[in-house]
Design an enzyme around this catalytic site. Structure first.
Site, mmCIF file in Angstrom:
data_model
loop_
_atom_site.group_PDB
_atom_site.id
_atom_site.type_symbol
_atom_site.label_atom_id
_atom_site.label_comp_id
_atom_site.label_asym_id
_atom_site.label_seq_id
_atom_site.Cartn_x
_atom_site.Cartn_y
_atom_site.Cartn_z
ATOM 1 N N GLU A 182 -22.127 132.420 -73.572
ATOM 2 C CA GLU A 182 -21.991 130.983 -73.847
ATOM 3 C C GLU A 182 -23.211 130.244 -73.315
ATOM 4 O OE1 GLU A 182 -18.448 129.511 -72.015
ATOM 5 O OE2 GLU A 182 -17.173 130.834 -73.222
ATOM 6 N N THR B 33 -24.295 134.309 -65.696
ATOM 7 C CA THR B 33 -23.964 133.299 -64.675
ATOM 8 C C THR B 33 -23.894 131.918 -65.319
ATOM 9 O OG1 THR B 33 -24.652 132.195 -62.631
ATOM 10 C CG2 THR B 33 -26.414 133.213 -63.926
ATOM 11 N N SER B 34 -22.938 131.110 -64.820
ATOM 12 C CA SER B 34 -22.789 129.758 -65.365
ATOM 13 C C SER B 34 -23.881 128.825 -64.852
ATOM 14 C CB SER B 34 -21.404 129.201 -65.006
ATOM 15 O OG SER B 34 -21.216 129.280 -63.607
ATOM 16 N N ASP C 197 -19.350 142.537 -55.760
ATOM 17 C CA ASP C 197 -18.614 143.769 -56.082
ATOM 18 C C ASP C 197 -19.384 145.061 -55.799
ATOM 19 O OD1 ASP C 197 -20.395 143.932 -58.325
ATOM 20 O OD2 ASP C 197 -18.998 142.755 -59.548
ATOM 21 N N CYS D 129 -10.554 142.652 -34.988
ATOM 22 C CA CYS D 129 -11.684 143.381 -34.405
ATOM 23 C C CYS D 129 -11.254 143.849 -33.007
ATOM 24 C CB CYS D 129 -12.874 142.423 -34.300
ATOM 25 S SG CYS D 129 -14.334 143.084 -33.487
ATOM 26 N N HIS E 241 -24.457 136.430 -52.104
ATOM 27 C CA HIS E 241 -23.150 135.955 -51.629
ATOM 28 C C HIS E 241 -22.372 137.033 -50.878
ATOM 29 C CE1 HIS E 241 -23.241 132.604 -54.940
ATOM 30 N NE2 HIS E 241 -24.072 132.377 -53.941
ATOM 31 N N CYS F 81 -12.630 143.146 -30.392
ATOM 32 C CA CYS F 81 -12.817 142.036 -29.435
ATOM 33 C C CYS F 81 -11.626 141.084 -29.443
ATOM 34 C CB CYS F 81 -14.114 141.275 -29.741
ATOM 35 S SG CYS F 81 -13.977 140.083 -31.102
HETATM 36 C C1 BV8 Z 1 -25.127 126.411 -49.537
HETATM 37 C C2 BV8 Z 1 -17.395 133.252 -52.570
HETATM 38 C C3 BV8 Z 1 -26.464 125.400 -47.830
HETATM 39 C C4 BV8 Z 1 -17.666 134.675 -52.699
HETATM 40 C C5 BV8 Z 1 -18.628 131.778 -53.975
HETATM 41 C C6 BV8 Z 1 -21.289 119.258 -53.593
HETATM 42 C C7 BV8 Z 1 -20.258 119.401 -52.673
HETATM 43 C C8 BV8 Z 1 -20.172 120.535 -51.845
HETATM 44 C C9 BV8 Z 1 -21.107 121.537 -51.932
HETATM 45 C C10 BV8 Z 1 -22.132 121.390 -52.855
HETATM 46 C C11 BV8 Z 1 -22.215 120.275 -53.666
HETATM 47 N N1 BV8 Z 1 -23.304 120.421 -54.446
HETATM 48 C C12 BV8 Z 1 -23.880 121.585 -54.169
HETATM 49 C C13 BV8 Z 1 -23.183 122.184 -53.197
HETATM 50 C C14 BV8 Z 1 -23.482 123.488 -52.602
HETATM 51 C C15 BV8 Z 1 -22.592 124.574 -53.132
HETATM 52 C C16 BV8 Z 1 -22.576 124.518 -54.640
HETATM 53 O O1 BV8 Z 1 -23.485 124.943 -55.312
HETATM 54 N N2 BV8 Z 1 -21.519 123.975 -55.229
HETATM 55 C C17 BV8 Z 1 -21.491 123.767 -56.677
HETATM 56 C C18 BV8 Z 1 -20.310 124.509 -57.263
HETATM 57 C C19 BV8 Z 1 -21.471 122.296 -56.920
HETATM 58 N N3 BV8 Z 1 -23.172 125.808 -52.668
HETATM 59 C C20 BV8 Z 1 -22.871 126.325 -51.483
HETATM 60 O O2 BV8 Z 1 -22.041 125.828 -50.749
HETATM 61 C C21 BV8 Z 1 -23.662 127.527 -51.074
HETATM 62 N N4 BV8 Z 1 -24.221 127.359 -49.781
HETATM 63 O O3 BV8 Z 1 -25.496 125.609 -50.367
HETATM 64 O O4 BV8 Z 1 -25.623 126.461 -48.258
HETATM 65 C C22 BV8 Z 1 -25.654 124.386 -47.142
HETATM 66 C C23 BV8 Z 1 -24.750 124.750 -46.163
HETATM 67 C C24 BV8 Z 1 -24.026 123.768 -45.516
HETATM 68 C C25 BV8 Z 1 -24.169 122.440 -45.872
HETATM 69 C C26 BV8 Z 1 -25.069 122.100 -46.872
HETATM 70 C C27 BV8 Z 1 -25.823 123.089 -47.502
HETATM 71 C C28 BV8 Z 1 -22.750 128.743 -50.993
HETATM 72 C C29 BV8 Z 1 -22.315 129.169 -52.362
HETATM 73 C C30 BV8 Z 1 -21.461 130.429 -52.296
HETATM 74 C C31 BV8 Z 1 -20.220 130.250 -53.057
HETATM 75 N N5 BV8 Z 1 -19.424 131.454 -53.024
HETATM 76 N N6 BV8 Z 1 -17.601 132.553 -53.798
HETATM 77 C C32 BV8 Z 1 -16.602 135.286 -53.522
HETATM 78 O O5 BV8 Z 1 -15.457 135.224 -53.105
HETATM 79 O O6 BV8 Z 1 -16.944 135.855 -54.536
HETATM 80 S S1 BV8 Z 1 -18.831 130.981 -55.498
HETATM 81 C C33 BV8 Z 1 -18.650 131.895 -56.896
HETATM 82 O O7 BV8 Z 1 -19.630 131.332 -57.772
HETATM 83 C C34 BV8 Z 1 -18.907 133.357 -56.923
HETATM 84 O O8 BV8 Z 1 -19.090 133.913 -55.683
HETATM 85 C C35 BV8 Z 1 -20.156 133.540 -57.745
HETATM 86 O O9 BV8 Z 1 -21.066 134.371 -57.068
HETATM 87 C C36 BV8 Z 1 -20.723 132.169 -57.879
HETATM 88 C C37 BV8 Z 1 -21.433 131.934 -59.175
HETATM 89 O O10 BV8 Z 1 -20.563 132.090 -60.273
HETATM 90 P P1 BV8 Z 1 -21.033 132.944 -61.517
HETATM 91 O O11 BV8 Z 1 -21.407 134.276 -61.016
HETATM 92 O O12 BV8 Z 1 -22.048 132.180 -62.258
HETATM 93 O O13 BV8 Z 1 -19.667 133.097 -62.335
HETATM 94 P P2 BV8 Z 1 -18.993 132.081 -63.373
HETATM 95 O O14 BV8 Z 1 -17.595 132.504 -63.546
HETATM 96 O O15 BV8 Z 1 -19.230 130.681 -62.975
HETATM 97 O O16 BV8 Z 1 -19.801 132.300 -64.716
HETATM 98 C C38 BV8 Z 1 -19.713 133.519 -65.451
HETATM 99 C C39 BV8 Z 1 -20.675 133.399 -66.619
HETATM 100 O O17 BV8 Z 1 -20.698 134.632 -67.280
HETATM 101 C C40 BV8 Z 1 -20.255 132.349 -67.652
HETATM 102 O O18 BV8 Z 1 -21.389 131.556 -67.975
HETATM 103 C C41 BV8 Z 1 -19.816 133.162 -68.872
HETATM 104 O O19 BV8 Z 1 -20.150 132.530 -70.103
HETATM 105 C C42 BV8 Z 1 -20.636 134.422 -68.689
HETATM 106 N N7 BV8 Z 1 -20.061 135.651 -69.251
HETATM 107 C C43 BV8 Z 1 -18.760 136.060 -69.243
HETATM 108 N N8 BV8 Z 1 -18.649 137.293 -69.790
HETATM 109 C C44 BV8 Z 1 -19.903 137.660 -70.154
HETATM 110 C C45 BV8 Z 1 -20.797 136.637 -69.818
HETATM 111 N N9 BV8 Z 1 -22.108 136.709 -70.073
HETATM 112 C C46 BV8 Z 1 -22.572 137.837 -70.640
HETATM 113 N N10 BV8 Z 1 -21.788 138.895 -70.966
HETATM 114 C C47 BV8 Z 1 -20.446 138.841 -70.745
HETATM 115 N N11 BV8 Z 1 -19.669 139.888 -71.089
HETATM 116 ZN ZN ZN Z 2 -15.281 141.039 -32.818
#
Ligand code: BV8
Ligand code: ZN
Length: 252
Positions: free
Chosen positions: A215, A188-189, A104, A148, A119, A150
């Site tokens: 949490e 972050t979770s 953001d 684009c 990300h 292109c």
């Molecule tokens: C990679 C797009 C190398 C952007 C996002 C099994 C199968 C397939 C893949 C995998 C696998 N195991 C591991 C993987 C890899 C995978 C992964 O980790 N998967 C997990 C889910 C199992 N990772 C990837 O693919 C990454 N790349 O590994 O590259 C590679 C490449 C090719 C082949 C092999 C390896 C890429 C990851 C990028 C994902 N992109 N989205 C967008 O549109 O935004 S994911 C999404 O999750 C978001 O982008 C975000 O950035 C990310 C993390 O989430 P959080 O920020 O933690 O948010 P969440 O909602 O989960 O949690 C919020 C927390 O806040 C909670 O805990 C809550 O309690 C707390 N909270 C709420 N309010 C408050 C608070 N805390 C304090 N105060 C408050 N007020």
């Molecule tokens: Zn282009």
């Protein structure tokens, strides 16, 4: 709201080399939905249909509809006291690195200077053909799709599941996790890798890891300190306590 321990404050006073890893929770109090919690995106939508290269290939209009909605939300809302406190913390620390999974741009809008976006950024677009990057709104839209000069489609400037992270941001994140005395893990979770590996790395290198979340997460049992509550309340309180201690150098 859990208060920072006196141990944490004393340690911070002695050596304020700080890294911070943030996630969607820090922007929740701004009004942006998180991903996995109550009301999170993944409660109503499947990540496979919106945040993967395959989803974009199959249905780019649907993917763009979602990202355009998120761009609107980012524009309608603003950074909150949690983001502002981190910008202040940067000026109080000897060394400081802010690593974010958020797309953001609110940390930069709040005044943070040294931000690594793991990300990407939703307010940017990247051409899927030639790789050209542009700001949101600079694309040439036709029938609900941005093109684009292109001729290829622009895609959102974010990292989808299965894609590699930007090399410089990732390198900065590992260097910060390996070398900082403190790592604050905020809103972050801790389930998405490689970001979720950073706290473990920091712990192995002897850092003091403080988790701020309303949490418990998979990180909680391993963190040195768990400050349970809202980031927008805990971070300003923490910065105020640090300022009260005085003696921390202002690097600006
Ligand atoms: C990679 C797009 C190398 C952007 C996002 C099994 C199968 C397939 C893949 C995998 C696998 N195991 C591991 C993987 C890899 C995978 C992964 O980790 N998967 C997990 C889910 C199992 N990772 C990837 O693919 C990454 N790349 O590994 O590259 C590679 C490449 C090719 C082949 C092999 C390896 C890429 C990851 C990028 C994902 N992109 N989205 C967008 O549109 O935004 S994911 C999404 O999750 C978001 O982008 C975000 O950035 C990310 C993390 O989430 P959080 O920020 O933690 O948010 P969440 O909602 O989960 O949690 C919020 C927390 O806040 C909670 O805990 C809550 O309690 C707390 N909270 C709420 N309010 C408050 C608070 N805390 C304090 N105060 C408050 N007020
Ligand atoms: Zn282009």
């Amino acid at each position: 709201m859990k208060r920072p321990s006196s141990n944490l404050l004393a340690l911070l006073r002695a050596d304020a080399s700080v890294a911070v890893l943030t996630g969607a929770g820090i922007s929740a109090e701004s009004g942006l939905p998180t991903f996995r919690g109550a009301g999170g995106w993944w409660k109503n939508y499947r990540a496979e249909n919106l945040a993967t290269p395959e989803a974009f290939q199959k249905n780019p209009r649907l993917v763009w509809e979602w990202y355009n909605h998120r761009r609107d939300l980012v524009g309608q809302h603003a950074p909150n006291p949690g983001h502002l406190a981190l910008a202040q913390l940067e000026s109080l620390c000897k060394t400081f690195a802010l690593i974010t999974q958020n797309v953001d741009g609110y940390h930069q809008r709040a005044g943070s200077a040294n931000v690594s976006e793991l990300h990407g950024n939703v307010m940017k677009s990247r051409c899927s053909g030639c790789g050209h990057e542009c700001e949101a709104g600079m694309e040439n839209w036709k029938d609900g799709l941005p093109y684009c000069s292109c001729g290829a489609l622009y895609r959102p400037g974010v990292v989808w599941f299965g894609e590699t992270l930007p090399a410089t941001a990732l390198q900065n994140a590992f260097v910060a996790a390996e070398n900082s005395r403190f790592l604050f893990v905020v809103g972050t979770s801790s389930v998405v890798y490689p970001a979720a590996a950073l706290p473990q790395l920091a712990l192995e290198r002897g850092a003091y890891v403080v988790e701020i979340n309303d949490e418990a997460t998979p990180l909680t049992p391993r963190a040195d300190e768990f400050l349970q509550g809202r980031a927008g309340e805990i971070l300003p309180a923490l910065v105020a306590l640090i300022q009260l201690q005085e003696g921390l150098p202002d690097k600006r």
